[in-house]
Design a protein around this motif. Sequence first.
Motif, PDB file in Angstrom:
ATOM      1  N   ALA A 259       0.855  -1.183   0.000  1.00 33.95           N
ATOM      2  CA  ALA A 259       0.000   0.000   0.000  1.00 33.95           C
ATOM      3  C   ALA A 259       0.889   1.231   0.000  1.00 33.95           C
ATOM      4  N   ASN A 260       0.265   2.399  -0.231  1.00 33.94           N
ATOM      5  CA  ASN A 260       1.049   3.635  -0.273  1.00 33.94           C
ATOM      6  C   ASN A 260       1.416   4.139   1.107  1.00 33.94           C
ATOM      7  N   ASN A 261       0.515   3.960   2.089  1.00 39.83           N
ATOM      8  CA  ASN A 261       0.769   4.453   3.437  1.00 39.83           C
ATOM      9  C   ASN A 261       0.100   3.529   4.446  1.00 39.83           C
ATOM     10  N   THR A 262       0.292   3.850   5.711  1.00 42.04           N
ATOM     11  CA  THR A 262      -0.210   2.984   6.778  1.00 42.04           C
ATOM     12  C   THR A 262      -1.728   2.952   6.809  1.00 42.04           C
ATOM     13  N   PHE A 263      -2.379   4.089   6.544  1.00 38.99           N
ATOM     14  CA  PHE A 263      -3.840   4.094   6.580  1.00 38.99           C
ATOM     15  C   PHE A 263      -4.417   3.216   5.470  1.00 38.99           C
ATOM     16  N   GLU A 264      -3.827   3.261   4.286  1.00 40.26           N
ATOM     17  CA  GLU A 264      -4.306   2.403   3.200  1.00 40.26           C
ATOM     18  C   GLU A 264      -4.136   0.932   3.551  1.00 40.26           C
ATOM     19  N   ALA A 265      -3.025   0.592   4.224  1.00 42.39           N
ATOM     20  CA  ALA A 265      -2.823  -0.801   4.635  1.00 42.39           C
ATOM     21  C   ALA A 265      -3.887  -1.232   5.631  1.00 42.39           C
ATOM     22  N   TYR A 266      -4.218  -0.337   6.584  1.00 38.26           N
ATOM     23  CA  TYR A 266      -5.269  -0.676   7.557  1.00 38.26           C
ATOM     24  C   TYR A 266      -6.620  -0.802   6.869  1.00 38.26           C
ATOM     25  N   ASP A 267      -6.954   0.147   6.008  1.00 37.58           N
ATOM     26  CA  ASP A 267      -8.255   0.134   5.338  1.00 37.58           C
ATOM     27  C   ASP A 267      -8.368  -1.034   4.357  1.00 37.58           C
ATOM     28  N   LYS A 268      -7.264  -1.390   3.712  1.00 40.80           N
ATOM     29  CA  LYS A 268      -7.273  -2.430   2.693  1.00 40.80           C
ATOM     30  C   LYS A 268      -7.306  -3.833   3.281  1.00 40.80           C
ATOM     31  N   PHE A 269      -6.674  -4.034   4.439  1.00 37.58           N
ATOM     32  CA  PHE A 269      -6.513  -5.405   4.940  1.00 37.58           C
ATOM     33  C   PHE A 269      -6.947  -5.555   6.396  1.00 37.58           C
ATOM     34  N   TYR A 270      -6.321  -4.818   7.302  1.00 44.55           N
ATOM     35  CA  TYR A 270      -6.527  -5.076   8.727  1.00 44.55           C
ATOM     36  C   TYR A 270      -7.958  -4.796   9.175  1.00 44.55           C
ATOM     37  N   ALA A 271      -8.579  -3.719   8.670  1.00 45.33           N
ATOM     38  CA  ALA A 271      -9.942  -3.396   9.098  1.00 45.33           C
ATOM     39  C   ALA A 271     -10.912  -4.508   8.716  1.00 45.33           C
ATOM     40  N   ARG A 272     -10.776  -5.030   7.493  1.00 53.70           N
ATOM     41  CA  ARG A 272     -11.674  -6.104   7.042  1.00 53.70           C
ATOM     42  C   ARG A 272     -11.471  -7.380   7.852  1.00 53.70           C
ATOM     43  N   VAL A 273     -10.222  -7.745   8.080  1.00 49.70           N
ATOM     44  CA  VAL A 273      -9.940  -8.975   8.815  1.00 49.70           C
ATOM     45  C   VAL A 273     -10.365  -8.845  10.266  1.00 49.70           C
ATOM     46  N   GLU A 274     -10.136  -7.660  10.854  1.00 51.83           N
ATOM     47  CA  GLU A 274     -10.510  -7.455  12.252  1.00 51.83           C
ATOM     48  C   GLU A 274     -12.014  -7.571  12.437  1.00 51.83           C
ATOM     49  N   LYS A 275     -12.795  -7.068  11.490  1.00 56.42           N
ATOM     50  CA  LYS A 275     -14.252  -7.188  11.579  1.00 56.42           C
ATOM     51  C   LYS A 275     -14.686  -8.645  11.450  1.00 56.42           C
ATOM     52  N   LYS A 276     -14.034  -9.394  10.564  1.00 58.17           N
ATOM     53  CA  LYS A 276     -14.363 -10.811  10.415  1.00 58.17           C
ATOM     54  C   LYS A 276     -14.068 -11.591  11.697  1.00 58.17           C
TER      55      LYS A 276
END
Length: 737
Positions: A259-276
């Motif tokens: 990803a380009n920055n840390t927020f994109e990495a969180y929005d792209k991967f970690y947020a989705r996995v954390e909700k699951k």
Amino acid sequence: MLIAHANRTLLHQFKRVQVELISCGKVDETRMLARCSSASVRHHPFIALKRLCSSAAATAPVQHNQKHERPKQWSVIDDARKASKTIEALLRLPDDTPVAWSTQATSTATSPPMTSMCAYAGDSFEHGAYIYIRPQSTQESAVWALFREYFRDELTKSVCFDVRCFTNDLQSRGIRAHGRVHDVQAMIRMYGRQAKHIEACCESLLNKRTRDRRTSMFGDVSADKQSIQSCHADAHGIFHLYHDVAKRMRKKALLSNFANNTFEAYDKFYARVEKKLAEMGKQDLQVDSELMNEMKSGFEREGQAERAVFEKWAVGHCTDGTAVNLTSPTMLRHLLFAPYTNVHDKTQSVGAERTFSVRVGGGGGAEDGKGVKKGKAVKKRIVIRGAGLGAQTWTRNGVPSVSTSALQKVVSTIEKSDDAAVESACRAICALLKWQEAGRKWERFEKSVLKAVDNDGLVLPSTRIDFESGAIESNLSRHVYDVVRAKSGNELMVVELNNVKLCALAEVSGCEVLRARVAQGEALHTLLAREFSREIQAAVLEGHCVLNGGGGVKVSQKYPQKVRMARMLDWCMTRGGRLHDVKSAMGCDDERGRRLVRAWLNVHPGVRRWVERGMKGTGGRRVAETVCGQQRAVRGGGGKRAEARVAEGVAFAVSASARDVVLCVADTLWSDDLVRALGWRVALVDARRVALCGASHSAPAAIDAVRRALWRAGGAGVTARVMAQLRITRPLETVEQ
């Protein structure tokens, strides 16, 4: 910088509240200035703000039996008509405008359904900035049904302070959020460990619920009104805190192309996995009580066999070896070490023989059988004559120690003795240690299983991402998979990643040598043992053994000790190659430990380059980055402290990357259409396993679908090297190695 910005924000908030309270006469100006001096405001604005609020609460007039006016910009949703209009307005919000949500109470999966919640969508929201949802008793089902449809929209964007509590609250009303859900608490922790101080302040500011809910800066109001004020303050704080943290995360560029920055990495991967992970509630998996009893009986049989060996030896030193209480330190001490003298007081000595009174089982009486009820324990006197072994460890009172470590030292001292009596005693102590270990094994096994189940025996997983330690925090252990069974007609399939940390080190460092070694599957550690041992190299060249299968004797079978040492060295290097770990695992001195670390790095030059030059971020600072975009700054320093900090950064990057690899596997299986079409779903996730549950008749097809899905995924975590370490198993049989 983040702490300074928070202090400035709190200072502005302090001045605003100060002016409002003085202007409305809720607090005396002289008293307020005395409690909150200018120095305390500048240096400790958070403490000053708390003092100001407490001063307002102390001086505000108590208003009994008065109707408290509703704050401005509020929209109360208590019927279906208002809920429909508000939802239409929420759906018209721009895509980059999230809605902050807060509930009145922190729920768990077993809590009652939530009664209300509060939302904040910004001051410019057309229906009021603060949205308070508390339907009337006759409108409950209609209102929650409308919000169920709202959260079903995949374009909605929600923000909360704890995604697990927020998800549990929604699920208590049958609502599932299909859109994006961002966890502000997780974002702060992912941004960096220096933000934990701000997080503590934010928790105190956002959560204004005290032990006495009736006391607040608004005077003596009802408990219901106080909870409403807390709820809307939480939503308001979450909204602005999210925007502030997201702005800072966007400025943090990544080294990788994930990803380009840390927020994109969180929005792209970690947020989705954390909700699951948060949505994984109670599963249709139950602990097999019969299997648990069988395993308990197996541990007991193992312990009884070892106990019989010790009691057979004890017969030669006492009148009744079966009556010796093996859990009594005093009795064991006399049996093994008497006669002995107190090392602190030479005048105190213990003779060779001593009489003990013990309780033995009844069954009519052990001695005379007169007047003793059947099954009742009776006292019996036995005489114990000490074996006179030499003690190696002493307690604070000056007597020989009979702890596990002390007995192990005794065994290591006397095991090479030529005396037959001493050799017999050594075997007896070894049997005693095995009996004790069998009991501890069962206790650990039972505790780890019960931690993951509820009172009904159903598995209740609790798995979340720990951004601080870089691990997956879970209540599931490997023992759970041994005794958990799906309900009738279903089956459990476990996707296990072997050597996941070594796979992560290969991916994050980009070392081609290590990647090639990981791709060899089971021969991973054997290849390293061959590099370090000329004896193994010659044996392989002459055909006396093979690296991995091939119809001959394996290297791991012919040289198990060397392969084990290679495995331990690999494990030490995934922890940063700390000298202390190498010395403890390999049992060597400092010089040999340093040579082993240098030899391992020479074999893997890509890892050496990554450690020395690869962990570089913007501005020349050293950064430890995971395969999915989490960063942690490696602090500076000189000398040994600098080496320790670099090792700490390496250990974090490897541990967090291993977590990312497992989450990539879980995310792939969550979203694969073929796996879901076969009726299989992800049920459990822990640090190195992903378990799926589905119908037994479709298990073979599901195994093929899982493997094809992971091969197609590719990406940051699932690669050919990772697939080489993959193993899929089913409860009663091994399907694929």
